[in-house]
Every structure is written in C-alpha cells, then in structure tokens.
Enzyme design. Structure first.
Site, mmCIF file in Angstrom:
data_model
loop_
_atom_site.group_PDB
_atom_site.id
_atom_site.type_symbol
_atom_site.label_atom_id
_atom_site.label_comp_id
_atom_site.label_asym_id
_atom_site.label_seq_id
_atom_site.Cartn_x
_atom_site.Cartn_y
_atom_site.Cartn_z
ATOM 1 N N ARG A 1 -9.985 -32.917 -33.823
ATOM 2 C CA ARG A 1 -10.874 -33.967 -34.345
ATOM 3 C C ARG A 1 -10.446 -34.443 -35.734
ATOM 4 N NH1 ARG A 1 -17.017 -33.460 -36.024
ATOM 5 N NH2 ARG A 1 -17.774 -35.562 -35.557
ATOM 6 N N HIS B 1 -10.301 -38.327 -37.128
ATOM 7 C CA HIS B 1 -11.083 -38.806 -38.270
ATOM 8 C C HIS B 1 -10.190 -39.174 -39.452
ATOM 9 C CE1 HIS B 1 -15.402 -37.435 -37.092
ATOM 10 N NE2 HIS B 1 -14.697 -37.796 -36.039
ATOM 11 N N ASP B 2 -8.991 -38.636 -39.482
ATOM 12 C CA ASP B 2 -8.046 -39.072 -40.519
ATOM 13 C C ASP B 2 -7.443 -40.435 -40.132
ATOM 14 O OD1 ASP B 2 -6.479 -38.991 -42.820
ATOM 15 O OD2 ASP B 2 -4.801 -38.083 -41.755
ATOM 16 N N VAL C 1 -9.293 -43.965 -40.465
ATOM 17 C CA VAL C 1 -9.664 -44.509 -41.777
ATOM 18 C C VAL C 1 -8.378 -44.879 -42.509
ATOM 19 C CG1 VAL C 1 -10.942 -44.072 -43.907
ATOM 20 C CG2 VAL C 1 -11.692 -43.033 -41.756
ATOM 21 N N GLY D 1 -5.490 -45.369 -41.365
ATOM 22 C CA GLY D 1 -4.291 -44.705 -40.844
ATOM 23 C C GLY D 1 -4.245 -43.227 -41.175
ATOM 24 N N ASP E 1 -3.241 -40.583 -43.077
ATOM 25 C CA ASP E 1 -2.656 -40.383 -44.402
ATOM 26 C C ASP E 1 -3.282 -39.205 -45.132
ATOM 27 O OD1 ASP E 1 -5.174 -41.297 -44.873
ATOM 28 O OD2 ASP E 1 -4.586 -43.117 -45.944
ATOM 29 N N SER F 1 -6.142 -38.690 -46.009
ATOM 30 C CA SER F 1 -7.215 -39.030 -46.961
ATOM 31 C C SER F 1 -8.448 -38.166 -46.688
ATOM 32 C CB SER F 1 -7.563 -40.515 -46.879
ATOM 33 O OG SER F 1 -7.890 -40.867 -45.556
ATOM 34 N N ASN G 1 -18.548 -37.152 -41.046
ATOM 35 C CA ASN G 1 -17.836 -35.906 -41.371
ATOM 36 C C ASN G 1 -18.742 -34.821 -41.951
ATOM 37 O OD1 ASN G 1 -15.310 -36.950 -40.598
ATOM 38 N ND2 ASN G 1 -15.062 -37.962 -42.592
ATOM 39 N N HIS H 1 -12.979 -34.633 -25.912
ATOM 40 C CA HIS H 1 -14.285 -33.969 -25.829
ATOM 41 C C HIS H 1 -14.347 -32.951 -24.701
ATOM 42 C CE1 HIS H 1 -16.562 -37.283 -28.291
ATOM 43 N NE2 HIS H 1 -15.710 -36.589 -29.011
ATOM 44 N N THR H 2 -13.231 -32.667 -24.097
ATOM 45 C CA THR H 2 -13.132 -31.483 -23.222
ATOM 46 C C THR H 2 -13.221 -30.210 -24.070
ATOM 47 O OG1 THR H 2 -11.736 -30.347 -21.607
ATOM 48 C CG2 THR H 2 -10.584 -31.501 -23.325
ATOM 49 N N ASP I 1 -18.239 -30.212 -23.310
ATOM 50 C CA ASP I 1 -17.880 -29.947 -21.921
ATOM 51 C C ASP I 1 -18.466 -28.585 -21.559
ATOM 52 O OD1 ASP I 1 -16.737 -29.149 -19.550
ATOM 53 O OD2 ASP I 1 -14.672 -29.191 -20.271
HETATM 54 C C1 HEM Z 1 -14.770 -42.518 -28.698
HETATM 55 C C2 HEM Z 1 -15.477 -42.373 -29.783
HETATM 56 C C3 HEM Z 1 -15.945 -41.033 -30.280
HETATM 57 C C4 HEM Z 1 -17.204 -40.725 -30.657
HETATM 58 C C5 HEM Z 1 -18.411 -41.654 -30.661
HETATM 59 C C6 HEM Z 1 -17.203 -39.338 -31.029
HETATM 60 C C7 HEM Z 1 -18.316 -38.649 -31.480
HETATM 61 C C8 HEM Z 1 -18.359 -37.281 -31.638
HETATM 62 C C9 HEM Z 1 -19.551 -36.542 -31.969
HETATM 63 C C10 HEM Z 1 -20.928 -37.152 -32.226
HETATM 64 C C11 HEM Z 1 -19.224 -35.229 -31.993
HETATM 65 C C12 HEM Z 1 -20.157 -34.064 -32.303
HETATM 66 C C13 HEM Z 1 -20.202 -33.828 -33.815
HETATM 67 C C14 HEM Z 1 -21.308 -32.915 -34.252
HETATM 68 O O1 HEM Z 1 -22.332 -32.847 -33.588
HETATM 69 O O2 HEM Z 1 -21.142 -32.264 -35.307
HETATM 70 C C15 HEM Z 1 -17.832 -35.130 -31.692
HETATM 71 C C16 HEM Z 1 -17.125 -33.961 -31.611
HETATM 72 C C17 HEM Z 1 -15.787 -33.899 -31.331
HETATM 73 N N1 HEM Z 1 -14.917 -34.954 -31.243
HETATM 74 FE FE1 HEM Z 1 -15.419 -36.882 -31.025
HETATM 75 N N2 HEM Z 1 -15.946 -38.824 -30.875
HETATM 76 C C18 HEM Z 1 -15.137 -39.836 -30.423
HETATM 77 C C19 HEM Z 1 -13.779 -39.757 -30.170
HETATM 78 C C20 HEM Z 1 -13.019 -38.636 -30.397
HETATM 79 C C21 HEM Z 1 -11.580 -38.599 -30.372
HETATM 80 C C22 HEM Z 1 -10.695 -39.829 -30.169
HETATM 81 C C23 HEM Z 1 -11.212 -37.318 -30.617
HETATM 82 C C24 HEM Z 1 -9.836 -36.736 -30.729
HETATM 83 C C25 HEM Z 1 -8.738 -37.274 -30.229
HETATM 84 C C26 HEM Z 1 -12.429 -36.538 -30.751
HETATM 85 C C27 HEM Z 1 -12.497 -35.186 -30.903
HETATM 86 C C28 HEM Z 1 -13.661 -34.466 -30.989
HETATM 87 C C29 HEM Z 1 -13.725 -33.027 -30.869
HETATM 88 C C30 HEM Z 1 -12.576 -32.110 -30.509
HETATM 89 C C31 HEM Z 1 -15.058 -32.670 -31.102
HETATM 90 C C32 HEM Z 1 -15.658 -31.253 -31.156
HETATM 91 C C33 HEM Z 1 -15.569 -30.779 -32.597
HETATM 92 C C34 HEM Z 1 -16.162 -29.413 -32.880
HETATM 93 O O3 HEM Z 1 -16.390 -28.587 -32.008
HETATM 94 O O4 HEM Z 1 -16.382 -29.152 -34.085
HETATM 95 N N3 HEM Z 1 -13.496 -37.379 -30.655
HETATM 96 N N4 HEM Z 1 -17.325 -36.394 -31.491
#
Ligand code: HEM
Length: 316
Positions: free
Chosen positions: A54, A58-59, A62, A64, A66, A68, A86, A185-186, A232
């Site tokens: 993640r 998130h890097d 914003v 690119g 970098d 930040s 964040n 999100h797997t 998941d």
């Molecule tokens: C498509 C738009 C996306 C949205 C709206 C989104 C939103 C979120 C949210 C709300 C969470 C839970 C955060 C929390 O409750 O603290 C999350 C977790 C996560 N996101 Fe996304 N996400 C998106 C795309 C991505 C992408 C592109 C990646 C990586 C390539 C990613 C990787 C992850 C991972 C691995 C988690 C679990 C983190 C943990 O267990 O701490 N997400 N995301």
C-alpha cells in the site's frame, strides 16, 4: 502457479527513463539485501506485506513515486503521513527504515528511498504467492511533500465507480489498471469506520457476510472505529484472485471495492479475474509498472538520494 513476468517492452529502460538495470553496477547487492528484510518482516507480522504494498500506491499517487510519503512532519514542514487517508492507517515505515539502513551499509548514498519502496512492494507480492517481475528503477527522492494533493488524489472507501475511474485516469491509469491494481486488496485489513456504512446500509451485499461484519463493527459511528477486518476474508495473507471471487459474491467489505462489480463497465473484468488468476497476475504486473512510472523524479535539481528516508538531506 508461479509467474515470472519478463515483458519484452520493459526489458531495460521504460518511457519514463527508469531501468531494470539501474543499480546493476552501482549496487549489485541491492536485491539480495532488500528481500530477506521484507521476508523477515512478513514472518514477524503477516500483515506487513499489505502495509508495504500500500505504501507504494500512496506514494505514487501523490506527484509520482518520489518517497514524499516517507517524510516525517517537522517544524515548518507538513508531511503526507498525517493527512487522510494515511493518518492512523498507512503502515510499514519502520521496515522501509530498516531496509534503507541495510542498503546504505552496502552502497552508501546510491539507492533512493522511492526505489526501495518499489522493490519492497514487488518483493512482497512475490513472497506472498503473487507474480514476480523485474522492477523499474532510477527514481530520485523528493525534497517536498504535498499533503493537500495526498488528501485529494488517493481515493477513499466512499468513492463511486466514476470517481475511481477519474482518480486513476488522473494518474494516466485506465480502467483495466484500476481493476487489476485493486486486486492488492487480496491482502490486508480495513478499519470498521471504512466499512460500517456498507455492512449496515447497503443492499448489494451478501447477507451472511454483512452479518459477520456487523458482529465485529458496531453500528454507532465513533465506537470501535479502529476494529479491523480482513479485506479478503478468505486468504488475507496470500496474494491470489480471491478478492475478485468475493466481489462476484457481493462480499467486498469496502464500498469502493464493490463498486467494481455493481452493474457497471468494470463488471466483466472482475468476472474474468475471478475465473483466471493468470489474467489477473499479468494485468497486475503491467499496472504496477505503469503506476511506478507516474511522473518519476529522475534528475536534479528537485530530487536527491535521501540518506534517511524520513528527512530531506541537509543542504550543507
Ligand atoms: C482503487 C482505489 C482504492 C481505494 C478506494 C482504497 C482504499 C483502501 C482502504 C479504505 C483501505 C483500508 C484502510 C484502513 O481501514 O485503515 C485500504 C487498504 C489497503 N489498500 Fe487500498 N485502496 C485502493 C487501491 C489500492 C491499491 C491500488 C493498492 C496497491 C496496489 C492498495 C493496497 C491496499 C492494501 C494492501 C491495503 C491493506 C493495508 C493494511 O492491511 O494495512 N489499495 N485501501
């Protein structure tokens, strides 16, 4: 099935000027230094893989990739760590520090923090059962942050399909990239405040699944906000295609995830990935490489190789 992606089009230098061979002479031990640290961090805490993957997203979203995101707040300096989405959510910064210290020992002043984040994300996916690929490198680290853009550009769990498409197109990523990257999100977990509305107020959700969520996450906003649930529910520490299988069964805990399978233009791709892990893996790699090439900093005067990922280098 283990997939190693060697796409012909990314064999060496990409259109953004990044290269798979960037450190081959300046830091030949780079990959063998990073991977064991990622592996041991995951062994200690299986969720750490999710954190590291993640961080890359998130890097990169914003201005690119970098690094930040890694900069700490300081007097007269506002970082990106403490703005939504964040704050109290992004994790894995200590592991990046650990990797950076180890890399500095083998090749001081050579490897950027931005590249370390990219390598750690790639290694995580491979370690947890996902595809393996050659990562593009050569980014520099920013000397500035952009907390306002961080708050705007990274989509939240409330996002509609149109908003997701818009945010991704703002980063030159298409709908296929959006659906494939969301497969991240797997892995990992989400906090109750991010899925409360979905389990209490939405219709397009599997009843038993909503019931299980309600048993964990109280209805009243403000109570139990930080309680965690796996995104998941089936295999939260394995990088596989069960995320898409869940969406097809209306078992996505985040509103934003379920938007990808709610009667809109991305439904068919979700279905395809739910039936073919191989297609998901192929498209995920392509999209990770594209995301990694968003607006890279590849030259001075704006970029540098930070000595400590949390602070810009002193000028003198
Ligand atoms: C498509 C738009 C996306 C949205 C709206 C989104 C939103 C979120 C949210 C709300 C969470 C839970 C955060 C929390 O409750 O603290 C999350 C977790 C996560 N996101 Fe996304 N996400 C998106 C795309 C991505 C992408 C592109 C990646 C990586 C390539 C990613 C990787 C992850 C991972 C691995 C988690 C679990 C983190 C943990 O267990 O701490 N997400 N995301």
């Amino acid at each position: 099935m283990a997939i190693f992606m060697t796409l012909a089009l990314v064999a060496s230098t990409d259109s953004a000027g990044l290269s798979t061979a960037f450190y081959s002479s300046s830091c030949p031990k780079l990959f063998s230094t990073v991977k064991p640290i990622v592996q041991s961090a995951i062994n200690k805490n299986p969720r750490m893989g999710a954190c590291l993957l993640r961080l890359f997203f998130h890097d990169c979203f914003v201005n690119g990739c970098d690094a930040s995101l890694l900069l700490d707040d300081a007097p007269n300096f506002i970082g990106e760590k403490n703005v939504p989405p964040n704050k109290n959510s992004a994790c894995g910064f200590e592991v990046i520090d650990q990797i950076k210290s180890a890399v500095e020992r083998v090749c001081p002043g050579r490897v950027s923090c931005a590249d370390i984040v990219a390598i750690a994300a790639r290694d995580t996916v491979g370690i947890l059962g996902g595809p393996k690929w050659e990562v593009q490198l050569g980014r520099l680290d920013a000397r500035a942050t952009n907390p306002i853009i961080a708050n705007i550009s990274i989509p939240t769990s409330k996002a509609s399909l149109n908003e997701l498409i818009l945010r991704f197109s703002g980063a030159a990523l298409n709908q296929r990239d959006l659906v494939a990257l969301s497969g991240a999100h797997t892995l990992g977990q989400a906090q109750c405040y991010n899925f409360r509305k979905r389990i209490y107020n939405e219709d397009n959700i599997n009843n038993d699944f909503a019931e299980q969520g309600r048993a964990k996450c109280p209805k009243t906003p403000g109570s139990g906000d930080a309680i965690l649930a796996s995104i998941d529910a089936e295999t939260p520490t394995v990088f596989d295609n069960s995320y898409y299988k869940n969406l097809v069964q209306k078992k996505g805990p985040l509103h934003s995830d379920q938007q990808l399978f709610s009667g809109g233009q991305t439904d068919s791709l979700v279905k395809t990935y739910s039936e073919s892990q191989e297609s998901f893996f192929m498209d995920f790699v392509i999209a990770m490489l594209k995301m990694g090439s968003i607006n890279p900093l590849i030259g001075p005067p704006f970029g540098e190789v930070r000595v400590i990922c949390r602070r810009i280098n002193p000028l003198f």
